[in-house]
Structure formats: structure tokens, C-alpha cells
Design an enzyme around this catalytic site. Structure first.
Site, PDB file in Angstrom:
ATOM      1  CE  LYS A 178    -110.054  85.954 -67.536  1.00 31.44           C
ATOM      2  NZ  LYS A 178    -110.540  86.630 -66.351  1.00 31.44           N
ATOM      3  N   GLY A 196    -114.761  86.402 -57.423  1.00 30.07           N
ATOM      4  CA  GLY A 196    -115.131  87.223 -56.272  1.00 30.07           C
ATOM      5  C   GLY A 196    -115.483  86.438 -55.021  1.00 30.07           C
ATOM      6  N   GLY A 203    -111.164  83.369 -57.752  1.00 23.04           N
ATOM      7  CA  GLY A 203    -111.430  82.658 -56.504  1.00 23.04           C
ATOM      8  C   GLY A 203    -110.384  82.842 -55.420  1.00 23.04           C
ATOM      9  CB  SER A 209    -112.152  89.939 -55.950  1.00 20.87           C
ATOM     10  OG  SER A 209    -112.951  89.889 -57.095  1.00 20.87           O
TER      11      SER A 209
END
Lengths: 366, 258
Positions: B99, B160, B187, B209
Site C-alpha cells: 500500500k 482519522g 475517512g 480508525s
């Protein structure tokens, strides 16, 4: 004359006396600026402290997760050419002076690495012949061979010197202005190169421009009116964030504790105000790493962990050669208040649902 | 059973990818991964600790069955650093995936399109299955696919931030034209947003998150797994067309002669 970018706007100064209602509005603001930051520092904001803490905790969890980054400070030398009235290492203090030699530095670094630390902060006093730039450079190279993340808290350097430190493996610096109040600054910095307020003020910018990835700022709380210092610290952060968009800015919250020489802080900061300042920084800057050292007592540190604070030291020895030298801990730069060992501290964090993180960087990014 | 999802020639049943940072404890992270059913799990190279096992997140993950590790280059400021990090990540994880994450601003962590493009080009040549984290920029998405990225990973909102699909309009452009899988990364806050992304036609989502900072991360991982499955099932079932107004029963155009 202070630069314009450092002065808080008049409405921010007025915000320091905000009513409870105004403080509440500041807390509800989606993107708080310096005015709202000031309002959160108003004495009338005390009534909102619990709600303020909740917002700060949520912001910290979003940006840093339920983790606390851990680091260990390593005092290389307490030789010092400066006369900072508040410091236990000032050149007129009666203090046994020690400077670690290369083999001792290696041994101390090895002792810290064996404990599991991956981030080390190297500290010295003001530049002296024995502990000058070449000495710090050599120590950085030694630390970089053992640690993924090496940062330095030392004397203010030139751009060329910062460039060389970065190339040797130093990722960032910590350099407190101590106080942004020029009169207090002049009074407490009695002699030495540190008397030059502007040179020090420009140092974090110089370090970032020269290739440092991070710069840690702070005021020594207690020297001057703390809330006004906090406003200028806010402005300093804002200035660096605008000018060095790739720079990582962090803030620490050192508070004056008892030292040798009996310096009494003219503006003592109690825990409640310290907490308020930390929480206000977190709310105004949700993504700024905020650091708290072992100057504070264990219960306060545990309480603030995750409540704004995202990075902490532990098992600190503020004496030179403290990690291999046995248990004696007197004559340090400041008194270590949280005396727990690493294991005890990690257990406390885990009990709070926070994961202690040792490695959060990699040497590959040098 | 929804259609499997193919990434770089590898097939995955789960369309939920998990990030492993920000958890309150390694055990919580592992349980969340298990509960999520995720098969692709990202690990930040900077959090891989080869020295200290209790601080390492790679080791315990590697022992979970059915997991494909995806090292990420978070922390890299430019293409050169990301390239070095990817090589090291491959060596440590033995995974062909990377990634690619390049965010030169350490505060908002938004991706650098120029450096990401350059690094992607180098990493594709090096044989990696490259999954680039990117702004929801439809042109950049095409450019990254053109040079051989196995997917594109546009952000829903900043890492986050929990702002959900803030880039929705741009995601629609990306989806309309993409020849590679589109994975919404960053997000998301609520499982409903993940479901919405899948309904829209995104191939997968990556969540960190929203699970790690949830009150009960393991339960939230399960909730995201259900939502992703529901969103994909709905997509495959074919959503009815949305209308602004009711369909008239007496057509207005009946007077027209055929």
C-alpha cells in the site's frame, strides 16, 4: 520588537477573559482558531472542564488512536555555558559536571535499547568546548546506529549544523523558547548565547529548513504569565505550520519544579491550569503531537494520557550517566516526579485502554 | 455469497480491508481483524518491530490464518523513501502487495500525487502489486491505472477524520471510468458509509480508525463486515433507480402519434 507573526491578535487577548458562555461557544466551534483557544484558557472555562476534556479525548483518539508513543531522554553532558536562572545545570550552580565519553554513550544507549526503547532524545546544555557541535554529532551517529528515531534537545545551532545532524540520522529537534515574554526572557537568561531571543525564536524554523523533519516547541510554564505565553506558542506553531508544510511540529508542556539554586517560579502553574492549556492545544490542533515528561506526578500523567497527550517519556534519568549508574538520582536537571519503571508505566497505560508504542518510525526514512 | 474480489491476480472473498494502527492493544487488534473477516490487512512498516515482540504488529498478524499482509509506506515523504520502505516491507512480510502511502505533511496526512505517481511507476517495475492511497482525483486514478497499479485507493476523507464519503462526487467519476478495482481508503466513520461505498460500486473499503477508536472495536469490526457485505449484495442485486418525483400514471406524452 517581536515579529508580527508572533503577536496574538487583540481579540485573542480579549478571549483570555471570555465569559462562560463565550467559552462554551468556543468549545462548540468546529474549527477553533486562536480566539477560541484563548476563550478555553479563560478562568470562566473552568466550569466546562469536563466537556473540554471529552472533546480533547475524542480528537486524540481520532488522530493518534488509543496509543501513546514512548521515548527515553539521555543526558549526555551537564556542562553548560548559560546562566538560565531556573535551571539546575546553569553554569553558576554547584553541580558535579559530567560529560559522557564515547564508550559511556554507547553503554547508555545500549542500556536504553535493552529496555526496548526505539526513540531516544539526546540532551546537552549550552555549547561548551567539550560538549560542542562535534560532540553532539558523534552522539547522534552512535544513537542512529541503535535507534530508529533519534531527536536532539541541545543548544540552538546554525543551519549548516542542523543539516549535518540530519544527515547523521537525527530526525528532529526539541527547542523551547522557555518564555515568549521578551522582558522575562532577558531577566532569566543572565548570560551566554541563549540571551539572544530572536536567534532562539528562529531556531525551529532554521532546523526545519535545514532538513529536520520535526521540531518540538514549548514554554517553561511558570516563568511568565502562562496564558499569554500559550497564545504566543500557538502563534509560533501556526507560523511554522504555514511556512514549513512538510515539517512535523510538536508541543511539550514542561512546568517548573523545584531545582537546586532554589528558583521559585514567579507565575506558578497549578495542575488544573496545566491541564487546561494542554486540552486547549489539543482542541485547537487536533493533529499535533503533544508531549508530557516525567516532571509531572504519576496520577496526573495517567490522567492526561490520551486526553490530549500523545507522547510520553518514562524511566527518565535526568542525571548524566543515569541509566547504568545505579539508583542514585539527585542533581538532575529537574526532579523526576513519576518514578515508575517502564513496566509499571506500561501497565498503567494498558489499564486505561492505551497501547504503549515503542516503534513508530523506521530508520529507512532517514 | 457475493462475487469474489480480484486484486493483482489474487482472489478475496472479503471486501473489507483493515488497517492495524491506533488500537488500544495488540490483542484487541487481532480480535478485530478476526471479527472483520478481512483477508487483506495493512501494516505500517514504521510499526514493524523486529526487536521487541510485544511491540510488534507484524508477527502476531502473520500467524493468523487466511490473512494477506499489505505493508504500507506511511511515514515516507517522497518517492525515494517510499521505494526503500516498500522493499524493506516486502523483505519482512514476504507479501507481493504494497500500500503506497506518501504524505509529506505529517499532520493532515493527505497524499502527495506527484511523489505517489513516481513511486508507483518504480514499484510496478519492481514487480509489486501496487495499491496507491490517493486523493479522489479522477485523472490521477486513470494515470495510476495506466502505469500498472493493481487498484486505486481514493480517500473518502482525511485519515482519522471520520468525515465519511466527503469526496462522493469525485468517487463517482472515478468509478465510471476505472478499469481497476476502486477501494475507498480513509475517512469512514460508520458502517453505513462503507455500505454506501459498496452500493455505489466501489470494490472494497479500507477501515482503521473507525474500528480502532470505537467503543468496542471487535463489535465494530463485525458491524463493518456486515455493512460491507450488505452494500455489495445490494450492488449485485441492482438498486432500483432513484427518482425525484412520482411516476405519472397518465403519461404527459400520450398525445404523440406513433
Amino acid at each position: 520588537m517581536l515579529p508580527d507573526w508572533l503577536e496574538p491578535p487583540p481579540e485573542a487577548l480579549a478571549g483570555l477573559n471570555a465569559s462562560e458562555e463565550e467559552a462554551g461557544a468556543a468549545l462548540a466551534c468546529e474549527a477553533p482558531g486562536i480566539r477560541q483557544f484563548a476563550a478555553l484558557l479563560s478562568p470562566r472555562a473552568d466550569a466546562l472542564l469536563e466537556t473540554v476534556a471529552q472533546r480533547a479525548r475524542d480528537a486524540t483518539a481520532r488522530h493518534f488512536g488509543k496509543t501513546i508513543a514512548l521515548y527515553a531522554p539521555l543526558y549526555l553532558s551537564n556542562l553548560c555555558g548559560s546562566g538560565c536562572a531556573y535551571c539546575g545545570f546553569a553554569s553558576d550552580r554547584r553541580q558535579a559536571r559530567r560529560t559522557l565519553g564515547a564508550a559511556q554513550i554507547d553503554a547508555e544507549l545500549d542500556a536504553l535499547a535493552a529496555k526496548g526503547f526505539e526513540e531516544v532524545l539526546l540532551l546537552t546544555g549550552e555549547r561548551t568546548a567539550r560538549a560542542g557541535f562535534d560532540y553532539v554529532l558523534d552522539a547522534v551517529a552512535r544513537a542512529a546506529a541503535r535507534f530508529h528515531l533519534v531527536t536532539v534537545e541541545s543548544f540552538a545551532m546554525t543551519a549548516e549544523e542542523y543539516g549535518a545532524l540530519a544527515r547523521a540520522g537525527c530526525t528532529g529537534i526539541t527547542l523551547y523558547q522557555e518564555t515568549y515574554d521578551p522582558e522575562v526572557y532577558a531577566a532569566v537568561h543572565r548570560w551566554g548565547p541563549k540571551r539572544d531571543y530572536r536567534f532562539r525564536l528562529e531556531t525551529p524554523a532554521r532546523a526545519l529548513a535545514a532538513g529536520m523533519r520535526t521540531a518540538g516547541l514549548g514554554v517553561l510554564l511558570g516563568l511568565a504569565e502562562p496564558r499569554r505565553d500559550a497564545l504566543r506558542l500557538f502563534r509560533h506553531v501556526e507560523h511554522l505550520r504555514r511556512r514549513y508544510w512538510q515539517g512535523g511540529i510538536a508541543v511539550s508542556f514542561p512546568r517548573i519544579r523545584p531545582q537546586r539554586g532554589g528558583f521559585t517560579p514567579p507565575h506558578p502553574v497549578d495542575e488544573k491550569l496545566l491541564a487546561r492549556i494542554i486540552l486547549a492545544f489539543r482542541i485547537a490542533w487536533p493533529d499535533l503531537p503533544l508531549t508530557l515528561s516525567t516532571r509531572e506526578r504519576a496520577e496526573f500523567r495517567d490522567g492526561m494520557a490520551g486526553l490530549g497527550i500523545s507522547r510520553m517519556s518514562i524511566e527518565s534519568r535526568t542525571t548524566v550517566g543515569g541509566y547504568r549508574g545505579g539508583a542514585e538520582e539527585s542533581g538532575g536537571q529537574f526532579e523526576v516526579c513519576d518514578q515508575r519503571d517502564l513496566r509499571g508505566f506500561c501497565a498503567a497505560l494498558e489499564a486505561k485502554g492505551l497501547q504503549p508504542v515503542f516503534k513508530n518510525w523506521d530508520a529507512v526514512y532517514r | 455469497m457475493t462475487a469474489p474480489f480480484t486484486l493483482g491476480g489474487h482472489e478475496f472473498a472479503s471486501r473489507l480491508m483493515l488497517g492495524t494502527g491506533k488500537f488500544s492493544a495488540a490483542a484487541v487488534m487481532l480480535n478485530a481483524v478476526k471479527a472483520s473477516g478481512a483477508q487483506l490487512v495493512t501494516v505500517a512498516l514504521r510499526r514493524i518491530n523486529r526487536e521487541r515482540r510485544d511491540d510488534d504488529i507484524l508477527g502476531p498478524l502473520a500467524e493468523l490464518p487466511g490473512i494477506t499482509l499489505v505493508p504500507n509506506t506511511s511515514g515516507a515523504m517522497n518517492a525515494k523513501e517510499a521505494f526503500k520502505a516498500a522493499l524493506l516491507g516486502r523483505e519482512l512480510s514476504r507479501s507481493p502487495f504494497v500500500k503506497l502511502e506518501i504524505h509529506p505533511n505529517p499532520h493532515h496526512l493527505l497524499p502527495d500525487p506527484i511523489e505517489t505517481y513516481e513511486a508507483a511507476r518504480l514499484l510496478v517495475k519492481e514487480g509489486f502489486i501496487v495499491l496507491p492511497y490517493m486523493q479522489a482525483d479522477p485523472v490521477l486514478a486513470k494515470r495510476l491505472a495506466d502505469i500498472g497499479c493493481a487498484a486505486v485507493m481514493p480517500l473518502g476523507a482525511a485519515i482519522g477524520s471520520g468525515r465519511g464519503l466527503a469526496t462522493l462526487e469525485m468517487l463517482k467519476y472515478i468509478l465510471r471510468e476505472s478499469t481497476v478495482p476502486v477501494i475507498v481508503d480513509a475517512g469512514l466513520r460508520a458502517p453505513s458509509e462503507a455500505a454506501a461505498a459498496l452500493e455505489l460500486g466501489c470494490d472494497a473499503v479500507l477501515v482503521n480508525s473507525a474500528i480502532a477508536a470505537a467503543g468496542d472495536p471487535v463489535a465494530m469490526a463485525r458491524a463493518f463486515a456486515s455493512a460491507v457485505r450488505a452494500g455489495r449484495e445490494a450492488r449485485e442485486a441492482g438498486l432500483m433507480a432513484a427518482r425525484d418525483a412520482a411516476a405519472p400514471t397518465s403519461p404527459l406524452t400520450s398525445f404523440l402519434q406513433s
